[in-house]
Design an enzyme around this catalytic site. Structure first.
Site, PDB file in Angstrom:
ATOM      1  N   ARG A 178      -2.590  -7.173   3.150  1.00  0.00           N
ATOM      2  CA  ARG A 178      -2.393  -6.691   4.522  1.00  0.00           C
ATOM      3  C   ARG A 178      -3.308  -5.496   4.719  1.00  0.00           C
ATOM      4  O   ARG A 178      -3.922  -4.995   3.775  1.00  0.00           O
ATOM      5  CB  ARG A 178      -0.922  -6.402   4.844  1.00  0.00           C
ATOM      6  CG  ARG A 178      -0.037  -5.936   3.744  1.00  0.00           C
ATOM      7  CD  ARG A 178      -0.361  -4.585   3.186  1.00  0.00           C
ATOM      8  NE  ARG A 178      -0.513  -3.611   4.246  1.00  0.00           N
ATOM      9  CZ  ARG A 178      -1.180  -2.493   4.154  1.00  0.00           C
ATOM     10  NH1 ARG A 178      -1.817  -2.164   3.024  1.00  0.00           N
ATOM     11  NH2 ARG A 178      -1.294  -1.646   5.156  1.00  0.00           N
ATOM     12  N   GLY A 179      -3.381  -5.044   5.979  1.00  0.00           N
ATOM     13  CA  GLY A 179      -4.357  -4.013   6.312  1.00  0.00           C
ATOM     14  C   GLY A 179      -5.595  -4.705   6.862  1.00  0.00           C
ATOM     15  O   GLY A 179      -6.088  -5.668   6.258  1.00  0.00           O
ATOM     16  N   ASP A 205      -6.088  -1.600  13.704  1.00  0.00           N
ATOM     17  CA  ASP A 205      -6.285  -3.051  13.538  1.00  0.00           C
ATOM     18  C   ASP A 205      -7.260  -3.599  14.561  1.00  0.00           C
ATOM     19  O   ASP A 205      -7.914  -4.602  14.328  1.00  0.00           O
ATOM     20  CB  ASP A 205      -4.943  -3.780  13.642  1.00  0.00           C
ATOM     21  CG  ASP A 205      -4.132  -3.516  12.389  1.00  0.00           C
ATOM     22  OD1 ASP A 205      -3.509  -2.446  12.323  1.00  0.00           O
ATOM     23  OD2 ASP A 205      -4.192  -4.350  11.469  1.00  0.00           O
ATOM     24  N   GLN A 220       5.260   0.322   4.634  1.00  0.00           N
ATOM     25  CA  GLN A 220       3.940   0.464   4.003  1.00  0.00           C
ATOM     26  C   GLN A 220       3.668   1.919   3.599  1.00  0.00           C
ATOM     27  O   GLN A 220       2.949   2.176   2.627  1.00  0.00           O
ATOM     28  CB  GLN A 220       2.829   0.000   4.962  1.00  0.00           C
ATOM     29  CG  GLN A 220       2.782  -1.498   5.197  1.00  0.00           C
ATOM     30  CD  GLN A 220       3.573  -1.911   6.416  1.00  0.00           C
ATOM     31  OE1 GLN A 220       4.532  -1.249   6.800  1.00  0.00           O
ATOM     32  NE2 GLN A 220       3.208  -3.018   7.028  1.00  0.00           N
ATOM     33  N   ASN A 242      -2.509  -0.254  16.347  1.00  0.00           N
ATOM     34  CA  ASN A 242      -2.234   0.042  14.927  1.00  0.00           C
ATOM     35  C   ASN A 242      -0.744  -0.217  14.684  1.00  0.00           C
ATOM     36  O   ASN A 242      -0.007  -0.593  15.605  1.00  0.00           O
ATOM     37  CB  ASN A 242      -2.626   1.491  14.596  1.00  0.00           C
ATOM     38  CG  ASN A 242      -2.644   1.743  13.093  1.00  0.00           C
ATOM     39  OD1 ASN A 242      -3.230   0.967  12.330  1.00  0.00           O
ATOM     40  ND2 ASN A 242      -1.998   2.804  12.642  1.00  0.00           N
ATOM     41  N   LYS A 243      -0.332  -0.024  13.465  1.00  0.00           N
ATOM     42  CA  LYS A 243       1.046  -0.306  13.053  1.00  0.00           C
ATOM     43  C   LYS A 243       2.060   0.260  14.034  1.00  0.00           C
ATOM     44  O   LYS A 243       1.916   1.378  14.518  1.00  0.00           O
ATOM     45  CB  LYS A 243       1.246   0.280  11.646  1.00  0.00           C
ATOM     46  CG  LYS A 243       2.629   0.137  11.043  1.00  0.00           C
ATOM     47  CD  LYS A 243       3.145  -1.282  11.043  1.00  0.00           C
ATOM     48  CE  LYS A 243       2.213  -2.282  10.406  1.00  0.00           C
ATOM     49  NZ  LYS A 243       2.545  -3.683  10.739  1.00  0.00           N
ATOM     50  N   ARG A 303      -2.664 -14.087  11.523  1.00  0.00           N
ATOM     51  CA  ARG A 303      -2.249 -12.803  12.103  1.00  0.00           C
ATOM     52  C   ARG A 303      -3.176 -12.501  13.285  1.00  0.00           C
ATOM     53  O   ARG A 303      -4.401 -12.448  13.105  1.00  0.00           O
ATOM     54  CB  ARG A 303      -2.316 -11.669  11.069  1.00  0.00           C
ATOM     55  CG  ARG A 303      -1.421 -11.896   9.853  1.00  0.00           C
ATOM     56  CD  ARG A 303      -1.226 -10.618   9.061  1.00  0.00           C
ATOM     57  NE  ARG A 303      -0.323  -9.696   9.733  1.00  0.00           N
ATOM     58  CZ  ARG A 303      -0.136  -8.431   9.351  1.00  0.00           C
ATOM     59  NH1 ARG A 303      -0.810  -7.934   8.330  1.00  0.00           N
ATOM     60  NH2 ARG A 303       0.710  -7.643  10.005  1.00  0.00           N
TER      61      ARG A 303
HETATM   62  O1  MRU Z   1       0.980  -5.071   8.962  1.00  0.00           O
HETATM   63  P1  MRU Z   1      -0.067  -4.376   8.152  1.00  0.00           P
HETATM   64  O2  MRU Z   1       0.472  -3.759   6.909  1.00  0.00           O
HETATM   65  O3  MRU Z   1      -1.253  -5.266   7.895  1.00  0.00           O
HETATM   66  O4  MRU Z   1      -0.570  -3.191   9.086  1.00  0.00           O
HETATM   67  C1  MRU Z   1      -1.616  -2.374   8.639  1.00  0.00           C
HETATM   68  C2  MRU Z   1      -1.958  -1.280   9.573  1.00  0.00           C
HETATM   69  O5  MRU Z   1      -1.423  -1.166  10.654  1.00  0.00           O
HETATM   70  C3  MRU Z   1      -3.075  -0.372   9.175  1.00  0.00           C
HETATM   71  O6  MRU Z   1      -2.870   0.918   9.649  1.00  0.00           O
HETATM   72  C4  MRU Z   1      -4.388  -0.911   9.778  1.00  0.00           C
HETATM   73  O7  MRU Z   1      -4.576  -2.253   9.396  1.00  0.00           O
HETATM   74  C5  MRU Z   1      -5.566  -0.120   9.383  1.00  0.00           C
HETATM   75  S1  MRU Z   1      -5.944  -0.385   7.670  1.00  0.00           S
HETATM   76  C6  MRU Z   1      -7.342   0.414   7.281  1.00  0.00           C
END
Ligand code: MRU
Length: 373
Positions: free
Chosen positions: A45-46, A237, A196, A247-248, A88
């Site tokens: 993820r990320g 993202d 996370q 973002n998250k 995703r």
């Molecule tokens: O759902 P995730 O864990 O994939 O979400 C990740 C995030 O929101 C990160 O902050 C984002 O991908 C930036 S990672 C460099």
């Protein structure tokens, strides 16, 4: 440095981050379906990391195909691409990786099918290696905004685990500042519901000996009000043309609280996370995930009544007006600069802002002037 994903003997080894920090287990992905499952289930993820996984998945999918002509090869590869794209929707990096790989194939369309398959695998490895260099450059841009003694709040994990390796994006600025000898502290939001921040950010910063304190998400405002946070750095993202940032989930409240308390809010973003094809944040597709992520903790303990209605958006959009500056591999720049870009890779060179203070017109511009002081 722990590897998030790598090739070994023709298979993709993927660190299962859903088990961290309790277990460090790699999943063997010997076909693209397994890679797609890993992306969907958050084994990886990320945004940058899932872009890399997508590229590797495409290469794996191609390796099983038989085709006589380039056209036939592309026709058979398209469903592989589409099922990876469907995993995703919010992070633009998967789309970026697929477009990058198909553009590369087109450039070499006269080569044999076997040569094209090899090119796909090599290119996925190149994306991984370049990601590490990009993150170092993001860190250089961001570290100049961090002063000795600062406390930095971050949300989710925009760390090495979210990327191809060591630096991460938001944590790149932190790691470079740490390498420069600045005495800094990090506050990591736990980041409900998938945690996370607690499971990944706290873990990887502790591994590096960086001073990190874990808080529940709801504590962020109180710490800011008490003067315990000097700046916020998060990842993204998908950042779009007007500078809005997906973002998250929980990033938007952090940005609002930061503005309320006069704290600069920065976003670390590789150019592959910038989507100029979308005008504003309302147009970003937001992933809605399984309700069990909210009703159960760590996939185990149930904390809500059976049958309760649940909403679980995995991301939110922070309006550009809250962003003091973006840190990219081409330097730091203002949200308003995005509107002027045709090609971020070229144009950002011209408008990079190592010192944001000159001509500051808004509160955010003024707070972004930290690199000068
Ligand atoms: O759902 P995730 O864990 O994939 O979400 C990740 C995030 O929101 C990160 O902050 C984002 O991908 C930036 S990672 C460099």
């Amino acid at each position: 440095m722990i590897k998030t994903i790598y090739w070994e003997n023709g298979i993709v080894k993927m660190l299962d981050q859903s088990r961290l920090p309790l277990e460090t287990i790699y999943v063997d992905c010997d076909d693209y379906i397994k890679v797609a499952e890993g992306i969907q289930k958050l084994w990886i993820r990320g945004a940058p990391a899932i872009g890399i996984a997508a590229a590797m998945g495409l290469a794996l999918g191609a390796s099983d195909l038989s085709a006589e002509t380039y056209e036939e090869f592309i026709k058979k590869l398209a469903p592989v691409r589409d099922s990876i794209l469907a995993t995703r929707p919010t992070a633009v990096n998967i789309q970026w990786a697929m477009e990058h790989m198909f553009d590369m194939l087109e450039k070499h369309r006269n080569e044999s099918i076997e040569a094209l398959k090899k090119r796909l695998k090599d290119e996925s490895q190149k994306i991984l290696e370049e990601d590490i260099e990009i993150n170092r450059a993001i860190g250089e841009a961001g570290a100049s905004f961090i002063r000795d003694g600062d406390t930095i709040l971050t949300h989710c994990n925009a760390g090495s685990l979210a990327t191809g390796g060591y630096y991460g994006t938001a944590t790149a600025a932190i790691r470079v500042a740490h390498e420069q000898g600045k005495k800094i502290k990090v506050i990591a939001d736990e980041t409900r519901p998938v945690l996370q921040g607690a499971r990944l950010t706290a873990w990887e910063l502790m591994e590096d000996g960086i001073d990190v304190t874990l808080i529940s998400d709801v504590a962020a405002g109180s710490l800011m009000l008490n003067g315990e946070v000097d700046l916020v750095i998060v990842g993204t993202d998908r950042t779009v043309r007007n500078g809005d940032v997906a973002n998250k989930i929980g990033t938007y409240p952090v940005a609002v609280l930061a503005a309320e308390n006069g704290i600069p809010f920065y976003v670390a973003a590789p150019l592959s996370s910038i989507d100029l094809s979308i005008k504003n944040g309302a147009m970003i597709p937001i992933e809605e995930r399984d309700s069990e992520e909210v009703t159960n903790v760590f996939g185990r303990c149930r904390i809500a009544p059976e049958g309760v209605k649940v909403r679980n958006p995995a991301f939110d959009v922070t309006p550009a007006r809250y962003v003091a500056a973006f840190f990219t591999e081409k330097g730091a720049f203002r949200p308003s600069d995005l509107k002027k870009l045709k090609d971020p890779a070229q144009d950002l060179e011209a408008i990079r802002i190592d010192t944001v203070s000159s001509g500051a017109t808004t509160a955010n511009d003024a707070t972004a002037a930290r690199s000068k002081s």
